[in-house]
Design a protein around this motif. Sequence first.
Motif, PDB file in Angstrom:
ATOM      1  N   UNK A  26       0.828  -1.205   0.000  1.00  0.00           N
ATOM      2  CA  UNK A  26       0.000   0.000   0.000  1.00  0.00           C
ATOM      3  C   UNK A  26       0.869   1.265   0.000  1.00  0.00           C
ATOM      4  N   UNK A  27       1.838   1.263   0.898  1.00  0.00           N
ATOM      5  CA  UNK A  27       2.717   2.430   0.969  1.00  0.00           C
ATOM      6  C   UNK A  27       3.468   2.626  -0.346  1.00  0.00           C
ATOM      7  N   UNK A  28       3.810   1.511  -0.971  1.00  0.00           N
ATOM      8  CA  UNK A  28       4.524   1.598  -2.240  1.00  0.00           C
ATOM      9  C   UNK A  28       3.646   2.281  -3.289  1.00  0.00           C
ATOM     10  N   UNK A  29       2.398   1.816  -3.373  1.00  0.00           N
ATOM     11  CA  UNK A  29       1.494   2.419  -4.361  1.00  0.00           C
ATOM     12  C   UNK A  29       1.277   3.902  -4.075  1.00  0.00           C
ATOM     13  N   UNK A  30       1.132   4.206  -2.778  1.00  0.00           N
ATOM     14  CA  UNK A  30       0.934   5.600  -2.399  1.00  0.00           C
ATOM     15  C   UNK A  30       2.119   6.461  -2.840  1.00  0.00           C
ATOM     16  N   UNK A  31       3.312   5.960  -2.544  1.00  0.00           N
ATOM     17  CA  UNK A  31       4.513   6.715  -2.920  1.00  0.00           C
ATOM     18  C   UNK A  31       4.592   6.881  -4.427  1.00  0.00           C
TER      19      UNK A  31
END
Lengths: 249, 249
Positions: free
Chosen positions: A136-141
């Motif tokens: 999730x954090x990856x997609x957000x970034x």
Amino acid sequence: MTEHQQLPDSAVTDSEPAKPRRGKNGDGAERHDAIYRTISDAIIEHRLRPGARLREDALAEVFGVSRTGIRKILQRLALEHLVTLTPRRGASVTRPSAEEARDVFAARQLVECGVMDSVARSMTAADVSELRDIALRERTALRAGEQSTAIKLSAEFHVRLAQLSGNATLAEFIGRLCSRSSLILAVYGNPGNLGCESHDHDELIDCLEAGKGERASAFMGRHLKAIEASLSIDVEEEETPDLHRIFSL
Amino acid sequence: MTEHQQLPDSAVTDSEPAKPRRGKNGDGAERHDAIYRTISDAIIEHRLRPGARLREDALAEVFGVSRTGIRKILQRLALEHLVTLTPRRGASVTRPSAEEARDVFAARQLVECGVMDSVARSMTAADVSELRDIALRERTALRAGEQSTAIKLSAEFHVRLAQLSGNATLAEFIGRLCSRSSLILAVYGNPGNLGCESHDHDELIDCLEAGKGERASAFMGRHLKAIEASLSIDVEEEETPDLHRIFSL
DNA sequence: GCCGGCTTAAACGTATACAATGAAGCCCAA
DNA sequence: TTGGGCTTCATTGTATACGTTTAAGCCGGC
């Protein structure tokens, strides 16, 4: 040596600006490890690009330690293929060759697919949620345009996954491969295309959560192939242009 | 720390007995590499047994260099898991844990079998004869009772094989795994049984020469399984006996 | 008589000094 | 003006010196 990048300030996340702390032993090994991680992160996140020179004096001054400690760290990085140590020329961020790039991805194909079975078998609900969080954090970034963060999180995802196999030796190897992949992306990747499709990692988790090791392995294989395919590994000019080949024709 | 082995003379093959050679720069990096290989070989050949302490001063004196160079070498060996660096206690030859042993062999199973296909495809007649030579020398050493030589040649066989895959990254990894396997044999192996059956390597070459990558892979799998099965990996007493577990019952 | 603290010594961790080497700049000559 | 050789400087390689810490031996007290 086309770029003149030399230890940009942004490469150093540590807040202390060359605080001497001399004479005090203090933490010792911990400090060295922190410096190692700082430099390693800077390389993986592309804040230090391949080819960038890493002068011992400069690093020693920036981190407030003597060259002795810096040399130790540089040698460690060299053994992990993140920096290249040229005998009397010093250290520079490794610029992976096309062959190296192919080898690394072939190795990942073999090893990362190979551990999917163990991972699927031993994965717990907590592991699933941790992986989902990273994804999730990856997609957000990625969506926020924070490339550095996205790259690091992508590598972290693959490494955490490997650790779930329960085989520390293989996990360590995969970790090294992921770090090197980040370098390869820096050299052969196309801007705007980070290689990893946004939802690949989530789909992978789905397979694993369902206990489908076989499917996860196949998916990981396609995933890695897709990343590799997104690169432009077209043996560009070698560091020493082959004059014979160029002029003999 | 049951054994008191401390750098036996037999561990140093180099002829020069602490020749100073001080003040002369001479070879430099080459010399360090030679020292590295000397120590590495001594460990792999079991002339330095797991647990043996490696004091920096002693090594520096034996090889006629300063502690600086020795430290560099020890750190390299530590990153390859051949020696263990305890923060203020110095270096000692790694004593692999049971878990580490299992991990290493699981990794070898995955990786060495995985490269058999490439090897079978790219192997030349010269490669075959070189491998046969190594296998022959190994059998000869085994029959002559020269365990050290046999162990080293066995590792060399697996490493050369891996190099034929054309993937330097995987070959390097397999090399590390073979070195560590040698350590594992030293701890968990049974005397008189070196693990490798005398003719296994020859049969393996037969498969590869015939281009049967699939069969070679299966054979390698059985070969590694056989070695692992010959070990006595029975989680013996841990270094720190679990007093709670012992007395609570 | 035994346990605990102190002293001493040995070994590692770090910094610094010095030597050596390669590169860049400069000067001189053609 | 340009090319080549020389000088100088920057940077790494190596050794050594010093500080620190841990382990063992010794002594005194209980």
